[in-house]
Design an enzyme around this catalytic site. Structure first.
Site, mmCIF file in Angstrom:
data_model
loop_
_atom_site.group_PDB
_atom_site.id
_atom_site.type_symbol
_atom_site.label_atom_id
_atom_site.label_comp_id
_atom_site.label_asym_id
_atom_site.label_seq_id
_atom_site.Cartn_x
_atom_site.Cartn_y
_atom_site.Cartn_z
ATOM 1 C CD GLU A 1 -3.890 -6.469 8.681
ATOM 2 O OE1 GLU A 1 -5.037 -6.720 8.280
ATOM 3 O OE2 GLU A 1 -3.441 -5.318 8.783
ATOM 4 N NE ARG B 1 -0.051 0.353 -23.408
ATOM 5 C CZ ARG B 1 0.600 1.464 -23.759
ATOM 6 N NH1 ARG B 1 1.614 1.911 -23.048
ATOM 7 N NH2 ARG B 1 0.258 2.122 -24.840
ATOM 8 N N PRO C 1 0.814 -1.217 0.000
ATOM 9 C CG PRO C 1 -0.721 -1.532 1.709
ATOM 10 C CD PRO C 1 0.561 -2.068 1.180
ATOM 11 C CG ASP D 1 6.292 10.916 -31.211
ATOM 12 O OD1 ASP D 1 6.328 12.144 -31.351
ATOM 13 O OD2 ASP D 1 5.287 10.227 -31.495
HETATM 14 C C1 LIG Z 1 -1.600 -2.344 7.452
HETATM 15 O O1 LIG Z 1 -2.528 -1.899 6.484
HETATM 16 C C2 LIG Z 1 -2.813 -2.738 5.457
HETATM 17 C C3 LIG Z 1 -1.895 -3.643 5.001
HETATM 18 C C4 LIG Z 1 -2.264 -4.503 3.934
HETATM 19 C C5 LIG Z 1 -3.517 -4.432 3.389
HETATM 20 C C6 LIG Z 1 -3.955 -5.365 2.313
HETATM 21 N N1 LIG Z 1 -2.824 -5.813 1.526
HETATM 22 C C7 LIG Z 1 -2.136 -6.945 1.781
HETATM 23 C C8 LIG Z 1 -1.128 -7.070 0.856
HETATM 24 C C9 LIG Z 1 -1.219 -5.967 -0.008
HETATM 25 C C10 LIG Z 1 -0.484 -5.554 -1.123
HETATM 26 C C11 LIG Z 1 -0.798 -4.363 -1.730
HETATM 27 C C12 LIG Z 1 -1.857 -3.589 -1.259
HETATM 28 C C13 LIG Z 1 -2.144 -2.284 -1.889
HETATM 29 C C14 LIG Z 1 -1.411 -1.666 -2.860
HETATM 30 C C15 LIG Z 1 -2.037 -0.432 -3.092
HETATM 31 N N2 LIG Z 1 -1.642 0.573 -3.976
HETATM 32 N N3 LIG Z 1 -3.084 -0.365 -2.292
HETATM 33 N N4 LIG Z 1 -3.156 -1.491 -1.532
HETATM 34 C C16 LIG Z 1 -2.618 -3.985 -0.173
HETATM 35 C C17 LIG Z 1 -2.296 -5.181 0.448
HETATM 36 C C18 LIG Z 1 -4.416 -3.499 3.838
HETATM 37 C C19 LIG Z 1 -4.052 -2.654 4.861
#
Ligand SMILES: COc1ccc(Cn2ccc3ccc(-c4cc(N)[nH]n4)cc32)cc1
Length: 238
Positions: free
Chosen positions: A115, A152, A88, A167
């Site tokens: 998590e 892509r 995230p 380009d």
């Molecule tokens: C501690 O807070 C959280 C920790 C994990 C999660 C859920 N979660 C588990 C693995 C995982 C991998 C990527 C993402 C992700 C990527 C983007 N751009 N948004 N969310 C979310 C993910 C929710 C909350």
């Protein structure tokens, strides 16, 4: 290019790897994508991939062992992959990163769930990548977004469109120009005359101006970034 994906939800990738431009690129052998179920790299009878977090707290954490076993198995031979972990709060994915990643011969994308992954998994990782400042339920959709944007760009994947976009503005992160198709007038809304003129030079400069104008209006930081890198021509700067 070869991409190996590690996930506990391999089924999420089924349609993505079968349909459209990406599906054709894989079936034609232009690119190779293999999705691996982390559960297949467990050794216990219940095929456990997650456990409670040390120190307490909500949810579960993906265990390190199955992921390390998968990595070891998949890197026994051939080129070492450039390893991405979707997160995230990782480095923000953008077109520049897509172009950079498209030049790697081999990628591995580790998709977390619950998590997230045990912190020690990050010792395998070259880049932690986020697709935006919003929280998803797992890393699979970010992995598909990254693969779509990267694949892509592989020569031959877009077919004849590729040359026409030599380009291409999008490769510099510029927003696209407006697209129209028949009819020439629809509910009182007309297609811009220049697009009906058949005058290719005028059409090209109209499209370039539209793309730059839209980018300047909506994402001025992209223009500043390109200016700083000297990636805008003199006439584009006028
Ligand atoms: C501690 O807070 C959280 C920790 C994990 C999660 C859920 N979660 C588990 C693995 C995982 C991998 C990527 C993402 C992700 C990527 C983007 N751009 N948004 N969310 C979310 C993910 C929710 C909350």
């Amino acid at each position: 290019m070869r991409i190996d994906v590690l996930t506990v939800l391999p089924g999420l990738f089924d349609c993505f790897l079968k349909e459209g431009v990406i599906g054709k690129a894989i079936s034609s052998g232009k690119v190779e994508v293999k999705v691996h179920n982390i559960r297949d790299f467990t050794t216990d009878k219940h095929r456990v991939v997650d456990d409670v977090p040390y120190g307490g707290g909500p949810g579960m954490v993906l265990k390190p062992e199955p992921i390390f076993r998968a990595y070891d198995e998949l890197t026994k031979e051939g080129e070492k992959p450039y390893v991405l972990l979707t997160e995230p709060w990782g480095e923000k994915f953008n077109q520049e990163m897509a172009v950079e990643l498209s030049k790697k011969p081999r990628l591995m994308i580790i998709c977390g769930r619950y998590e997230g992954v045990d912190e020690r998994v990050k010792s395998l990782v070259d880049r932690e990548v986020s697709i935006g400042d919003y929280v998803l339920t797992g890393g699979e959709l970010p992995a598909m977004v990254i693969m779509d944007a990267v694949l892509r760009l592989i020569p031959g994947v877009l077919g004849n469109l590729e040359s026409l976009r030599a380009d291409s503005f999008s490769d510099r992160g510029l927003l696209g120009y407006p697209n129209y198709t028949r009819p020439a007038e629809f509910r009182g809304m007309k297609v811009p005359e220049v697009l009906l003129s058949g005058h290719h030079k005028k059409i090209e400069s109209w499209r370039k101006e539209q793309s730059l104008r839209k980018t300047l209006e909506r994402r001025p930081e992209i223009i500043e970034n390109l200016k700083r890198k000297g990636l805008l021509t003199k006439e584009e700067l006028e």
